[in-house]
Design an enzyme around this catalytic site. Sequence first.
Site, PDB file in Angstrom:
ATOM      1  N   THR A  37     151.237  51.477  57.084  1.00 39.34           N
ATOM      2  CA  THR A  37     150.059  50.720  56.118  1.00 39.34           C
ATOM      3  C   THR A  37     148.764  51.414  56.545  1.00 39.34           C
ATOM      4  OG1 THR A  37     151.580  48.831  56.043  1.00 39.34           O
ATOM      5  CG2 THR A  37     149.227  48.531  55.710  1.00 39.34           C
ATOM      6  N   TYR A  55     151.690  47.799  47.800  1.00 41.22           N
ATOM      7  CA  TYR A  55     150.981  48.970  48.138  1.00 41.22           C
ATOM      8  C   TYR A  55     152.267  49.925  48.577  1.00 41.22           C
ATOM      9  CZ  TYR A  55     151.621  47.845  52.937  1.00 41.22           C
ATOM     10  OH  TYR A  55     152.456  47.262  54.008  1.00 41.22           O
ATOM     11  N   THR A  68     154.040  49.285  61.129  1.00 38.22           N
ATOM     12  CA  THR A  68     154.234  48.347  61.880  1.00 38.22           C
ATOM     13  C   THR A  68     155.749  48.073  61.888  1.00 38.22           C
ATOM     14  OG1 THR A  68     153.729  46.706  60.261  1.00 38.22           O
ATOM     15  CG2 THR A  68     152.000  47.581  61.632  1.00 38.22           C
ATOM     16  N   ASP A  69     156.382  48.292  60.970  1.00 35.66           N
ATOM     17  CA  ASP A  69     157.803  47.578  60.922  1.00 35.66           C
ATOM     18  C   ASP A  69     158.711  48.289  62.182  1.00 35.66           C
ATOM     19  OD1 ASP A  69     157.162  46.203  58.898  1.00 35.66           O
ATOM     20  OD2 ASP A  69     158.291  47.576  57.414  1.00 35.66           O
ATOM     21  N   LYS A 125     156.945  42.958  66.700  1.00 36.49           N
ATOM     22  CA  LYS A 125     156.321  42.443  65.637  1.00 36.49           C
ATOM     23  C   LYS A 125     156.816  40.911  65.059  1.00 36.49           C
ATOM     24  CE  LYS A 125     155.294  43.634  60.673  1.00 36.49           C
ATOM     25  NZ  LYS A 125     155.286  44.541  59.573  1.00 36.49           N
ATOM     26  N   GLU A 167     175.460  35.589  83.022  1.00 36.81           N
ATOM     27  CA  GLU A 167     176.211  34.419  83.386  1.00 36.81           C
ATOM     28  C   GLU A 167     177.512  34.905  84.081  1.00 36.81           C
ATOM     29  OE1 GLU A 167     176.155  32.182  79.930  1.00 36.81           O
ATOM     30  OE2 GLU A 167     174.303  31.889  79.751  1.00 36.81           O
TER      31      GLU A 167
HETATM   32  N1  DAS Z   1     155.475  49.589  55.332  1.00 35.75           N
HETATM   33  C1  DAS Z   1     155.439  49.081  56.755  1.00 35.75           C
HETATM   34  C2  DAS Z   1     155.584  50.336  57.669  1.00 35.75           C
HETATM   35  O1  DAS Z   1     155.398  51.331  57.348  1.00 35.75           O
HETATM   36  C3  DAS Z   1     154.494  48.243  57.253  1.00 35.75           C
HETATM   37  C4  DAS Z   1     153.205  48.564  57.984  1.00 35.75           C
HETATM   38  O2  DAS Z   1     153.051  49.667  58.541  1.00 35.75           O
HETATM   39  O3  DAS Z   1     152.580  47.654  58.197  1.00 35.75           O
HETATM   40  O4  DAS Z   1     156.309  50.022  58.714  1.00 35.75           O
END
Ligand code: DAS
Length: 326
Positions: free
Chosen positions: A14, A27, A93-94, A166, A282
């Site tokens: 992103t 997007y 971010t994923d 995340k 455990e």
């Molecule tokens: N589309 C996702 C990614 O590329 C989301 C992001 O980047 O925030 O991981």
Amino acid sequence: MTAPNILVLATGGTIAGAAGDAIRHDYRPGQLGIEELLERVRALGIAASLTGKQIANIGSEDMSPAIWAALHRETSAAMAEPECDGVIITHGTDTVEETAFLLDLTLPTTKPVVLVGAMRPADAVGYDGLRNFANALQVVRSPEAAGRGVLVVMGDKVIAARDVRKARTRGIDAFEGFPRASVALVTPSALEWFGAPWRVDEPARFAFAEALPDVPILTVFAGMPADYVARLVTPATRGIVVEGLGEGNMPDPVRQALVALAAKGLPVVRASRLEEGLVDREPEDEANGFVTARALGPPKARILLALLIASGVADLVAIQREYDRR
Ligand code: DAS
């Protein structure tokens, strides 16, 4: 401060995304090239000499071992280069936690390596990518960033690779660290480290494996039939991470199916589907032949198990020791 030389490896996400409209919800990630992004960064006037390299331009749901290999190769080469002061990797971010942790385990800690992403595409109102990148620059320029392993900068948080998760699907404050929340707080004009570097001059903990062994994640749910285990395991499977309930629990028929696999020599690691909390060993883990993931969530537990298997570590006590160290 003289302008440090920073290599920027771009993979998309992103932070390089575009909607074609400032208020559109949907997007496409990976639309901006690295030079376009760096042009916007350079306009901020931060003292740094930035060299960009486009490794990929994808949504990080498509992150792959081939891209990991390229990132590892380029970062290692930059770390060996006396002129290079640090590396920034732009990333979706994923799956940033998997990439960060894999690099953390397979790179030395002699120079700063920082991953950065964004939650809003580059043409959105309130694009967070530019600020996050400026924050990442502040971190990578800091002499104290080396010796902390690979770091992830999201918003004003600096989170160590071992801890980063995340935690939210939306919003610019989407990331948390567990068990350590952040190792520093950063803004484009200030950086405050919480404590001294803890891995000064440490060599790579594991050799990088181009081809990671097959280690699936078994997601447990209420009422899960035991045959889900057999459906997941193929002849190529070398280990299993269980995304268990609560503190790594599972229905008894599922446990029995996993005990049978463990008895055949397949390492089984119990993790939790919860965001926070340790999965401690455990007494019955001994009888079951299971390992526990401690502080690592399933995605990172999977990376560690795959690296251990690739490095020839097969003994359960040795595997458990590596989870206990994180
Ligand atoms: N589309 C996702 C990614 O590329 C989301 C992001 O980047 O925030 O991981």
